[in-house]
Write a protein that holds these residues in place. Structure first.
Motif, PDB file in Angstrom:
ATOM      1  N   THR A 178       0.831  -1.197   0.000  1.00  0.00           N
ATOM      2  CA  THR A 178       0.000   0.000   0.000  1.00  0.00           C
ATOM      3  C   THR A 178       0.868   1.250   0.000  1.00  0.00           C
ATOM      4  OG1 THR A 178      -1.785  -1.103   1.179  1.00  0.00           O
ATOM      5  CG2 THR A 178      -1.665   1.284   1.411  1.00  0.00           C
ATOM      6  N   ILE A 179       0.386   2.323  -0.652  1.00  0.00           N
ATOM      7  CA  ILE A 179       1.159   3.562  -0.668  1.00  0.00           C
ATOM      8  C   ILE A 179       0.314   4.796  -0.370  1.00  0.00           C
ATOM      9  CG2 ILE A 179       0.944   3.840  -3.174  1.00  0.00           C
ATOM     10  CD1 ILE A 179       3.973   4.812  -0.929  1.00  0.00           C
ATOM     11  N   ASN A 180      -0.985   4.802  -0.682  1.00  0.00           N
ATOM     12  CA  ASN A 180      -1.821   5.968  -0.422  1.00  0.00           C
ATOM     13  C   ASN A 180      -2.323   5.991   1.021  1.00  0.00           C
ATOM     14  OD1 ASN A 180      -1.693   7.188  -2.985  1.00  0.00           O
ATOM     15  ND2 ASN A 180      -3.291   5.834  -3.790  1.00  0.00           N
ATOM     16  N   ALA A 282       2.262  -0.303   8.271  1.00  0.00           N
ATOM     17  CA  ALA A 282       2.499   1.113   8.604  1.00  0.00           C
ATOM     18  C   ALA A 282       1.370   2.002   8.115  1.00  0.00           C
ATOM     19  CB  ALA A 282       3.835   1.581   8.010  1.00  0.00           C
ATOM     20  N   LEU A 283       0.859   1.740   6.912  1.00  0.00           N
ATOM     21  CA  LEU A 283      -0.220   2.563   6.358  1.00  0.00           C
ATOM     22  C   LEU A 283      -1.587   1.919   6.547  1.00  0.00           C
ATOM     23  CD1 LEU A 283       1.418   4.003   3.126  1.00  0.00           C
ATOM     24  CD2 LEU A 283       1.382   4.912   5.454  1.00  0.00           C
ATOM     25  N   HIS A 284      -1.648   0.943   7.427  1.00  0.00           N
ATOM     26  CA  HIS A 284      -2.918   0.362   7.860  1.00  0.00           C
ATOM     27  C   HIS A 284      -3.003   0.569   9.375  1.00  0.00           C
ATOM     28  CE1 HIS A 284      -4.098  -1.472   3.986  1.00  0.00           C
ATOM     29  NE2 HIS A 284      -2.791  -1.583   3.793  1.00  0.00           N
ATOM     30  N   SER A 285      -3.420  -0.423  10.103  1.00  0.00           N
ATOM     31  CA  SER A 285      -3.588  -0.243  11.550  1.00  0.00           C
ATOM     32  C   SER A 285      -2.460  -0.870  12.357  1.00  0.00           C
ATOM     33  CB  SER A 285      -4.929  -0.830  11.995  1.00  0.00           C
ATOM     34  OG  SER A 285      -5.038  -2.189  11.615  1.00  0.00           O
ATOM     35  N   GLY A 286      -1.427  -1.391  11.697  1.00  0.00           N
ATOM     36  CA  GLY A 286      -0.311  -1.991  12.413  1.00  0.00           C
ATOM     37  C   GLY A 286       0.449  -0.966  13.245  1.00  0.00           C
TER      38      GLY A 286
END
Length: 578
Positions: A178-180, A282-286
């Motif tokens: 993921t990047i956005n 990092a770009l999710h909920s981790g």
């Protein structure tokens, strides 16, 4: 520009177009960004809800209308900027920061063109005399290589992430993460975790900092590969026989009970307990070790744009990422604690001397980790991350030039089989592992001369695919002829319980595996004078007993049942956790 292979590989993943040999924004996007750059009086963007509408309009203007954002992304943006951010800060954000980010995006085409014009001059030639490519590109699986980016260009690319401007349609087929940032804001609303709010606060703080004063350094991103087949220029993927017969002495290491990897005071290779997809959640909920590092050093996030997932024989090393935030806590207790001023020195290439290596452990290996194939995979993964192939190439070149054609006794060493000895030139490195009851406390590296460092770069001086009898000569030669601040003979490895939390690894086993890998790229000698091969063979015996149910002890208890509780050389606790 249109003839550049590097640009052509990454252009489909960027929001820009190539027109008349120049990079540019589509005309509608250009007008929208100009409006945003003039401030809320002109753009009317003065709230999170309206900001998200502007994001949708921008995406439409670059042809992304068919690529849907996360379901509750709009709610996440509105919740953070309209409810969680106080009014004074919100006024400054929409009045100053959003216009500055829009201005930065307007400069993205020129920043990229400057990047490609200048990038080929970073290194003059490669090992075969060719130009070393360092331009932004898709750095695919099994493609060893490096990308150099300015911090300003990174800032512009991360602004694209904030406005969700990267095309995502083909990313999964290229094994890209993921990047956005819609993926970052969506869980804030759907899950309501405070840690998610504070992750976003780290990112917002980063944007405030670069809009106030743009850093002008550089960051390098390297995909490291241990070739699976013989290569004349590289150390290949070792087999079990190599490890078993290695006579490299074990490096010095010490287990500490407190401290964070990122807080160690000396230059070291700092281990990122990575997901195979760089950045993990990092770009999710981790919000565990890797994700936290990406929040406090946000420039790491840009690696997710162009580095596909890692295979078993790959690692990723990032040098120069600046730290911007303080924090406390871990996972659900993670909290942003304000500004951090990174005082790490700068190298001759403009990079901060922060070296981070991402290595992904086996996920939920269970009993497989006690089998030879599991051990070999983990040892080689760590070895790939710790090794610097360029040092090996330097030594190989010296051999080819005849600089070291005889050993100390004067005997000709042409044709000598380095695999018979499997050792590296001497270095000044050691391994540092920190453990404690709190999962967030990781490894740290000590000052030169203590037991706590592990070799990283002179580690790569390893020559086990070349003539063995000249190894010590090479080490001496390199120490005499290394020039400038890039000589890395004195840096170590700072690590911790790699792959032992959510990934379910055995802490004592993972500790020992890292020790083996670190030692294979070093020449430290403990009082016990064990070699890498000695420890590997002891580990094989332990795995056999563990697999057959003949022992329930942890490896270190099995290996050293009479080890004093406060041994001067190694301190181990039973409270290891990720």
């Amino acid at each position: 520009m249109e003839n550049r292979e590097d640009l052509n590989s990454i252009l489909p993943l960027l929001p820009l177009i190539l027109r008349s040999s120049s990079l540019c924004w589509p005309s509608k996007a250009l007008e929208s960004l100009k409006a945003l750059s003039r401030g809320p009086q002109y753009s009317q963007v003065n709230s999170g809800a309206i900001l998200f509408d502007a994001i949708v309009d921008l995406r439409d203007s670059i042809g992304l209308s068919k690529e849907r954002l996360r379901l509750h992304a709009a709610d996440g943006y509105a919740l953070f900027f309209d409810d969680l951010m106080d009014r004074v800060e919100s006024g400054k954000w929409f009045g100053e920061i959003i216009p500055s980010l829009a201005s930065l995006l307007l400069r993205l085409p020129s920043l990229l063109e400057d990047h490609y014009r200048n990038t080929d001059s970073i290194f003059s030639e490669g090992k075969d005399g060719s130009i070393i490519t360092t331009g932004l590109r898709l750095l695919g699986s099994q493609e060893a290589g490096i990308v150099f980016l300015s911090q300003e260009l990174i800032g512009a690319l991360l602004a694209c992430s904030f406005f969700c401007l990267f095309p995502t349609l083909n990313r999964s087929s290229k094994h890209l993460p993921t990047i956005n940032f819609d993926n970052l804001f969506e869980p804030l609303y759907s899950q309501g975790n405070q840690s998610q709010e504070h992750k976003i606060k780290c990112i917002i703080h980063y944007f405030k900092r670069i809009c106030l004063c743009m850093p002008m350094g550089f960051v390098s991103f390297e995909r490291k590969v241990l070739p699976l087949k013989h290569s004349p220029f590289c150390i290949v993927y070792p087999d079990a026989d190599f490890w078993s017969k290695s006579i490299a002495p074990l490096c010095s290491f010490k287990v500490l009970h407190s401290g964070l990897i990122e807080d160690q005071q000396y230059e070291a290779l700092e281990v990122d307990f990575a997901n195979k997809y760089i950045g993990g959640g990092a770009l999710h909920s981790g919000c565990v070790q890797e994700e936290i590092r990406f929040m406090i050093n946000p420039e790491l996030i840009v690696s997710m744009l162009f580095l596909p997932s890692m295979e078993d024989n790959e690692a990723i090393e990032i040098i120069g990422a600046e730290r911007f935030s303080n924090y406390r806590g871990y996972a659900s207790s993670f909290r942003f604690l304000g500004d951090y001023l990174d005082k790490k020195p700068i190298d001759s290439m403009g990079r901060r001397k922060t070296r981070i290596v991402a290595i992904d452990a086996l996920c939920n290996p269970r009993m497989t980790q006690y089998r030879l194939e599991g051990l070999l995979r983990e040892a080689n993964k760590a070895f790939c991350g710790f090794l610097d192939q360029s040092k090996y190439q330097q030594y190989l070149k010296l051999f080819q030039e005849g600089s070291f054609s005889r050993d100390k006794s004067g005997q000709d060493i042409d044709g000598a089989d380095i695999k018979a000895r499997n050792i590296l030139p001497a270095g000044d490195e050691s391994l540092s592992i920190r453990t404690c009851d709190h999962v967030s406390e990781k490894a740290s590296c000590s000052s030169p001369g203590t037991q706590l460092k592990l070799p990283v770069s002179s580690a790569s001086d390893e020559a086990f695919n070349e003539r063995a009898s000249g190894v010590e000569l090479i080490g001496n030669y390199y120490q005499k002829h290394s020039q400038g601040p890039e000589s890395q003979n004195n840096i170590g490895i700072a690590t911790g319980n790699w792959g032992c939390g959510a990934f379910g690894g055995d802490p004592e086993l993972k500790c020992t595996i890292q020790w083996l890998a670190a030692s294979q790229v070093s020449q430290w000698i403990l009082l016990q004078e064990w070699t890498v091969g000695d420890l590997w063979n002891m580990l094989i015996e332990y795995l056999s007993q563990k697999w057959n149910g003949e022992t329930r002890a942890g490896f270190l208890s099995w290996l050293l049942p009479s080890l004093p509780e406060h041994d001067d050389m190694i301190t181990v606790t039973s409270s290891m956790s990720e």
